[in-house]
Design a protein around this motif. Sequence first.
Motif, PDB file in Angstrom:
ATOM      1  N   ARG A  74       0.836  -1.210   0.000  1.00  0.00           N
ATOM      2  CA  ARG A  74       0.000   0.000   0.000  1.00  0.00           C
ATOM      3  C   ARG A  74       0.870   1.260   0.000  1.00  0.00           C
ATOM      4  O   ARG A  74       0.571   2.220  -0.702  1.00  0.00           O
ATOM      5  N   GLN A  75       1.958   1.240   0.753  1.00  0.00           N
ATOM      6  CA  GLN A  75       2.854   2.397   0.781  1.00  0.00           C
ATOM      7  C   GLN A  75       3.475   2.623  -0.595  1.00  0.00           C
ATOM      8  O   GLN A  75       3.627   3.768  -1.034  1.00  0.00           O
ATOM      9  N   LEU A  76       3.818   1.549  -1.280  1.00  0.00           N
ATOM     10  CA  LEU A  76       4.359   1.669  -2.632  1.00  0.00           C
ATOM     11  C   LEU A  76       3.334   2.328  -3.551  1.00  0.00           C
ATOM     12  O   LEU A  76       3.665   3.225  -4.328  1.00  0.00           O
ATOM     13  N   ALA A  77       2.079   1.902  -3.461  1.00  0.00           N
ATOM     14  CA  ALA A  77       1.028   2.483  -4.292  1.00  0.00           C
ATOM     15  C   ALA A  77       0.884   3.976  -4.007  1.00  0.00           C
ATOM     16  O   ALA A  77       0.752   4.781  -4.934  1.00  0.00           O
ATOM     17  N   VAL A  78       0.921   4.353  -2.744  1.00  0.00           N
ATOM     18  CA  VAL A  78       0.810   5.768  -2.357  1.00  0.00           C
ATOM     19  C   VAL A  78       1.992   6.560  -2.898  1.00  0.00           C
ATOM     20  O   VAL A  78       1.827   7.653  -3.462  1.00  0.00           O
ATOM     21  N   ASP A  79       3.189   6.033  -2.749  1.00  0.00           N
ATOM     22  CA  ASP A  79       4.389   6.720  -3.232  1.00  0.00           C
ATOM     23  C   ASP A  79       4.362   6.904  -4.756  1.00  0.00           C
ATOM     24  O   ASP A  79       4.728   7.967  -5.266  1.00  0.00           O
TER      25      ASP A  79
END
Length: 42
Positions: A5-10
């Motif tokens: 999820r953090q990758l998607a946000v970044d």
Amino acid sequence: MTDTRQLAVDLFNGVWTLLEKPDRTAEDDDRMLHMAHASRFH
């Protein structure tokens, strides 16, 4: 937040950074498109 999820946000935030770049190149456009696809995937 999970790593995925953090990758998607970044990636999503990176797309917006490129969208707002006034002197965006064709290479930036290509990168932005791939980042948007990757963000949606994750």
